[in-house]
Design a protein around this motif. Structure first.
Motif, short mmCIF file in Angstrom:
data_model
loop_
_atom_site.label_atom_id
_atom_site.label_comp_id
_atom_site.label_asym_id
_atom_site.label_seq_id
_atom_site.Cartn_x
_atom_site.Cartn_y
_atom_site.Cartn_z
N THR A 23 0.83 -1.21 0.00
CA THR A 23 0.00 0.00 0.00
C THR A 23 0.86 1.26 0.00
N SER A 31 -8.15 10.36 3.86
CA SER A 31 -7.14 9.61 4.58
C SER A 31 -5.82 10.32 4.34
N LYS A 61 -2.35 9.04 2.70
CA LYS A 61 -1.94 9.04 1.29
C LYS A 61 -1.35 10.42 0.98
N1 PM9 Z 1 -6.71 2.78 1.02
C1 PM9 Z 1 -5.02 1.40 0.14
O1 PM9 Z 1 -4.08 0.61 0.30
C2 PM9 Z 1 -5.41 1.35 2.63
C3 PM9 Z 1 -6.26 0.21 3.06
S1 PM9 Z 1 -6.24 -1.26 2.15
C4 PM9 Z 1 -4.64 -1.88 2.32
O2 PM9 Z 1 -5.32 1.85 -0.98
C5 PM9 Z 1 -9.73 5.29 -0.47
C6 PM9 Z 1 -9.86 5.67 -1.91
C7 PM9 Z 1 -8.66 4.55 -0.03
C8 PM9 Z 1 -8.56 4.20 1.36
C9 PM9 Z 1 -7.53 3.40 1.85
C10 PM9 Z 1 -9.57 4.70 2.24
C11 PM9 Z 1 -9.50 4.41 3.72
C12 PM9 Z 1 -10.61 5.43 1.74
N2 PM9 Z 1 -10.68 5.70 0.40
O3 PM9 Z 1 -6.93 3.39 5.24
O4 PM9 Z 1 -8.82 4.19 6.61
O5 PM9 Z 1 -7.74 4.19 -0.91
O6 PM9 Z 1 -6.95 5.71 6.15
O7 PM9 Z 1 -8.49 5.12 4.34
C13 PM9 Z 1 -5.76 1.88 1.29
P1 PM9 Z 1 -7.76 4.57 5.65
#
Ligand code: PM9
Length: 465
Positions: A49, A254, A257
């Motif tokens: 990730t 989040s 990122k």
């Molecule tokens: N995304 C990713 O790796 C982390 C979790 S899965 C390994 O892409 C979007 C578009 C995301 C996302 C997390 C979240 C949640 C919301 N929307 O991980 O809770 O790509 O901070 O964010 C991951 P959090």
């Protein structure tokens, strides 16, 4: 030069673990063929990730030292709030410790049983939080966004026809809000154009439906707009961000990122009544409104990260590094989703392993092979993450896209790491005919990919299926 040099030099280094093939084979078996269960010290290049894995700058680390850990009214909160208001333009800023909490707060307040929430493509946590509130998460991305080979500069765009059909089918009163994920993670890290955002807003205005952005990778989306959208080449990235968010009623974010931090998130809204309800809930589950589950120093690091992420030289390097890995693979005929997205290269597992049916999780099988081959950890975005049983028919439903995502942490890996990664993938590609699928042994009722356990299908089982 096609790929610009890194706009930073390295002050601190962290040793990379090296393992033998035997150790990796033992680790993957022990993990239940689930890369989330592999200890990080057994991973050589970690592309699981780009979330929470960025390298912070010296300026952000310095910010940690001026953390004010007062329970209420920390000075870092005010700096954080001022920065978020300046970039996103929303008056109410609610901190949370990560993106899914912002989603949970928003959906548990706005979504009721039987409601539908459209998006270009919902990410796993977004979908799960809507479904947890007994809502329906509806994907309305343009058709090109579901075709790994279709060439389109904004494959994350909302299909306005699909969106309007969804609203008409269920009725306006059953659509409490619409989302737009920028960039569209589940569809390959693809951007959404300003033109499409404006048109989405205009359509929603006709029905009086609020628009919220899932803004995790907003800066990368701004950069693509500047580079690809007619009339935007000379625009400053801040002004593009302000215009995007001016069409919304708020956003979830989040910060792990494009906040360039290891933990953090927030929710913004224009609606004071909604902000009050959510803040009350925040106090119950996350923390006081001036820290929202974060330390003062974390809020300072986010404020500084949000300013750095919009530097043009940083974004130019960032997007080019991801493209560099994509080009290395594409040149050798490895099937990837094109054009290459903002934060990751996505392998098209159906084209890579055409003999493995989706019921046997080809993308997960491929991700496991990449680990065994070179200690590269990736993530499956396919039938393990998004496959499910149709509640009416009980039949298995599989997603259109079956991918392995190579997510590149920000400011962490070098060109040689990208070359090593490409070489490992090319080796697996050369022996792709020997790769078999996987069967599920254990699954949780929601977000099953995080904890699922699988086992390889034997040659005999493969023949029988
Ligand atoms: N995304 C990713 O790796 C982390 C979790 S899965 C390994 O892409 C979007 C578009 C995301 C996302 C997390 C979240 C949640 C919301 N929307 O991980 O809770 O790509 O901070 O964010 C991951 P959090």
């Amino acid at each position: 030069m096609d790929y610009p040099m890194e706009p930073f030099k390295i002050k601190v280094v962290e040793a990379i673990p090296r393992t033998t093939r035997e150790e990796r084979r033992a680790a993957i078996e022990k993990s239940g063929y689930n890369l989330f269960n592999i200890p990080a010290e057994k991973v050589t290049i970690d592309l699981l990730t780009d979330s929470g894995t960025s390298a912070m700058s010296d300026n952000q680390w310095a910010g940690l030292m001026v953390g004010d850990e007062s329970y209420a009214g920390s000075r870092n909160y005010y700096r954080f709030e001022e920065t978020v208001r300046e970039i996103f333009g929303y008056p109410h800023v609610i901190p949370a410790h990560q993106g899914r909490v912002a989603e949970n707060l928003l959906f548990s307040t706005m979504v009721k049983e039987g409601d539908s929430v459209p998006n270009n493509i919902h990410f796993d946590t977004t979908r799960a939080n809507i479904e947890h509130n007994r809502g329906r998460a509806v994907d309305c991305v343009i058709d090109e966004g579901l075709d790994p080979r279709a060439d389109h500069p904004f494959k994350g765009n909302m299909d306005l026809g699909k969106l309007e059909r969804t609203i008409r089918e269920v009725g306006r009163e059953r659509v409490p809000l619409c989302l737009l994920t920028i960039t569209n993670n589940s569809g390959g890290g693809q951007p959404v154009s300003l033109e499409n955002i404006r048109a989405t807003r205009a359509l929603l205005d006709r029905y009086g439906i609020p628009l919220y952005f899932d803004a995790c990778r907003f800066a990368e989306n701004c950069y693509f707009i500047k580079k690809r959208e007619p009339g935007c080449a000379d625009r400053d990235l801040h002004s593009i961000a302000r215009e995007i968010f001016s069409y919304g009623d708020g956003c979830t974010m989040s910060a792990k990122k494009d906040g360039l931090v290891n933990i953090g998130g927030f929710l913004c809204t224009k609606d004071p009544a909604l902000a009050e309800k959510i803040t009350n809930l925040l106090i119950l589950v996350e923390g006081f409104p001036t820290y929202g589950g974060l330390a003062g120093r974390d809020l300072e690091a986010i404020a500084r990260g949000l300013r750095e992420v919009l530097h043009e030289d940083y974004l130019e390097y960032r997007i080019a590094q991801v493209r560099f890995l994509g080009d290395l693979l594409d040149r050798e005929g490895v099937p990837i989703l094109k054009p290459v997205g903002g934060h990751a290269v996505y392998l098209d597992a159906r084209a890579f392993l055409p003999r493995v049916p989706q019921s046997r999780f080809p993308a997960q099988a491929l991700a496991c092979e990449l680990y065994v081959e070179g200690g590269i950890r990736t993530v499956e975005i396919g039938s393990l993450m998004f496959g499910h049983k149709d509640p009416k028919t009980g039949k298995d439903v599989y997603p259109e896209l079956e991918m392995v995502r190579l997510a590149i942490p920000r400011r962490v890996y070098t060109t040689a790491h990208m070359e090593y990664t490409a070489e490992t993938i090319r080796s697996v590609f050369r022996r792709r005919d020997t790769i078999r699928g996987l069967d599920l042994v254990h699954e949780a009722p929601v977000l099953r990919h995080f904890t699922a356990r699988l086992r390889p299908v034997s040659a005999g089982e493969e023949k029988r299926s």
